[in-house]
Design a protein around this motif. Sequence first.
Motif, PDB file in Angstrom:
ATOM      1  N   PHE A 151       0.736  -1.145  -0.063  1.00 61.31           N
ATOM      2  CA  PHE A 151       0.082  -0.097   0.062  1.00 61.31           C
ATOM      3  C   PHE A 151       0.877   1.317   0.049  1.00 61.31           C
ATOM      4  CE2 PHE A 151      -1.861   3.709   1.961  1.00 61.31           C
ATOM      5  CZ  PHE A 151      -3.044   3.751   1.525  1.00 61.31           C
ATOM      6  N   LEU A 152       1.718   1.302   0.836  1.00 58.74           N
ATOM      7  CA  LEU A 152       2.725   2.499   1.196  1.00 58.74           C
ATOM      8  C   LEU A 152       3.518   2.865  -0.313  1.00 58.74           C
ATOM      9  CD1 LEU A 152       3.836   2.167   4.711  1.00 58.74           C
ATOM     10  CD2 LEU A 152       2.211   3.940   3.744  1.00 58.74           C
ATOM     11  N   ILE A 153       3.973   1.683  -0.890  1.00 63.30           N
ATOM     12  CA  ILE A 153       4.741   1.890  -2.067  1.00 63.30           C
ATOM     13  C   ILE A 153       3.720   2.574  -3.345  1.00 63.30           C
ATOM     14  CG2 ILE A 153       5.841   0.491  -3.970  1.00 63.30           C
ATOM     15  CD1 ILE A 153       6.846  -1.351  -1.861  1.00 63.30           C
ATOM     16  N   GLN A 154       2.646   1.878  -3.489  1.00 64.97           N
ATOM     17  CA  GLN A 154       1.509   2.241  -4.492  1.00 64.97           C
ATOM     18  C   GLN A 154       0.882   3.593  -4.429  1.00 64.97           C
ATOM     19  OE1 GLN A 154       1.215   0.616  -7.285  1.00 64.97           O
ATOM     20  NE2 GLN A 154       1.847  -1.483  -6.962  1.00 64.97           N
ATOM     21  N   ALA A 155       0.541   3.900  -2.955  1.00 70.88           N
ATOM     22  CA  ALA A 155      -0.371   4.839  -2.586  1.00 70.88           C
ATOM     23  C   ALA A 155       0.858   6.220  -2.748  1.00 70.88           C
ATOM     24  CB  ALA A 155      -0.885   4.750  -1.565  1.00 70.88           C
ATOM     25  N   SER A 156       2.022   5.913  -2.344  1.00 73.28           N
ATOM     26  CA  SER A 156       2.899   6.969  -1.725  1.00 73.28           C
ATOM     27  C   SER A 156       2.204   8.205  -1.169  1.00 73.28           C
ATOM     28  CB  SER A 156       3.946   7.121  -3.199  1.00 73.28           C
ATOM     29  OG  SER A 156       2.874   7.706  -4.015  1.00 73.28           O
ATOM     30  N   PRO A 157       1.889   8.089  -0.007  1.00 72.03           N
ATOM     31  CA  PRO A 157       1.243   9.146   0.613  1.00 72.03           C
ATOM     32  C   PRO A 157       2.337  10.107   1.112  1.00 72.03           C
ATOM     33  CG  PRO A 157       1.430   7.313   2.201  1.00 72.03           C
ATOM     34  CD  PRO A 157       1.497   6.664   0.815  1.00 72.03           C
ATOM     35  N   ASN A 158       1.832  11.431   1.264  1.00 69.83           N
ATOM     36  CA  ASN A 158       2.913  12.303   1.665  1.00 69.83           C
ATOM     37  C   ASN A 158       3.596  12.189   2.710  1.00 69.83           C
ATOM     38  OD1 ASN A 158       2.174  13.974  -0.621  1.00 69.83           O
ATOM     39  ND2 ASN A 158       0.604  15.044   0.427  1.00 69.83           N
ATOM     40  N   PHE A 159       2.910  11.694   3.763  1.00 67.55           N
ATOM     41  CA  PHE A 159       3.514  11.546   5.197  1.00 67.55           C
ATOM     42  C   PHE A 159       3.229   9.947   5.540  1.00 67.55           C
ATOM     43  CE2 PHE A 159       2.219  15.953   4.870  1.00 67.55           C
ATOM     44  CZ  PHE A 159       3.226  16.471   5.127  1.00 67.55           C
ATOM     45  N   PRO A 160       4.088   9.040   4.883  1.00 66.59           N
ATOM     46  CA  PRO A 160       3.751   7.508   5.201  1.00 66.59           C
ATOM     47  C   PRO A 160       3.729   7.201   6.676  1.00 66.59           C
ATOM     48  CG  PRO A 160       5.890   7.916   4.056  1.00 66.59           C
ATOM     49  CD  PRO A 160       5.141   9.233   3.992  1.00 66.59           C
ATOM     50  N   GLU A 161       4.654   7.783   7.546  1.00 68.43           N
ATOM     51  CA  GLU A 161       4.976   7.504   8.714  1.00 68.43           C
ATOM     52  C   GLU A 161       3.664   7.533   9.630  1.00 68.43           C
ATOM     53  OE1 GLU A 161       5.768  11.355   8.309  1.00 68.43           O
ATOM     54  OE2 GLU A 161       6.908   9.646   7.405  1.00 68.43           O
ATOM     55  N   SER A 162       2.871   8.523   9.219  1.00 66.79           N
ATOM     56  CA  SER A 162       1.624   9.086   9.864  1.00 66.79           C
ATOM     57  C   SER A 162       0.464   8.456   9.435  1.00 66.79           C
ATOM     58  CB  SER A 162       1.626  10.440  10.273  1.00 66.79           C
ATOM     59  OG  SER A 162       1.543  11.328   9.095  1.00 66.79           O
ATOM     60  N   PHE A 163       0.521   7.912   8.109  1.00 66.31           N
ATOM     61  CA  PHE A 163      -0.638   7.476   7.332  1.00 66.31           C
ATOM     62  C   PHE A 163      -1.642   6.489   8.004  1.00 66.31           C
ATOM     63  CE2 PHE A 163      -3.554   5.354   4.581  1.00 66.31           C
ATOM     64  CZ  PHE A 163      -3.955   6.442   3.706  1.00 66.31           C
ATOM     65  N   PRO A 164      -2.843   6.730   8.413  1.00 67.63           N
ATOM     66  CA  PRO A 164      -3.779   5.663   9.150  1.00 67.63           C
ATOM     67  C   PRO A 164      -4.069   4.401   8.513  1.00 67.63           C
ATOM     68  CG  PRO A 164      -5.299   7.597   8.125  1.00 67.63           C
ATOM     69  CD  PRO A 164      -3.715   7.931   7.911  1.00 67.63           C
TER      70      PRO A 164
END
Length: 205
Positions: A106-119
């Motif tokens: 998920f973190l690779i594909q979605a690449s959220p701005n702040f992965p460490e705090s993504f819910p």
Amino acid sequence: MTSRKKVLLKVIILGDSGVGKTSLMNQYVNKKFSASYKATIGADFLTKEVLVDDRLVTMQLWDTAGQERFQSLGVAFYRGADCCVLVYDVNNAKSFDMLDSWRDEFLIQASPNFPESFPFVVLGNKIDVEESKRAISQKRAMAFCQSKGNIPYFETSAKEAINVEQAFEVIARNALAQEESEDFSDDFPGTININLDNDQSGCAC
């Protein structure tokens, strides 16, 4: 009364095939459970309007096929998600062991701005099955959640509707907080969101 813009929250539900992702969605949205199993092909979604702290939001729940051949559904599927739900079957150790790779995917594909705090929210499903068949203890699951930054954890039964409503309430609240923090960082480019709420009480059950 000022009309606020309508909020659409995109929630991605990930986990191995057969852990009950579709059943959890159906129980939450339609209050129904079907005992006949039909594998999801590709991806499917359901929507539900909910009140979160007096705000009406539309939750768009995306259910993925757990089979590996559908895992590479492409960036568009994951992009723009506001919360990711990781589901495993408490009676299936392999489905629990796979949570890490689903989370990484998920973190690779979605690449959220702040992965460490993504819910993220973890659901241990199928607790209606007799205790002797259980493969993963609540303690082990909670230890996993704490090691990943105190991810909220719920033990659920889509069949008996146990904890489903409560779990999705937390999912909706966390997704809304994420959506609002994204809006804030869009309004103020270059700002860094710092999560000061570090004394969360760990995994919710």
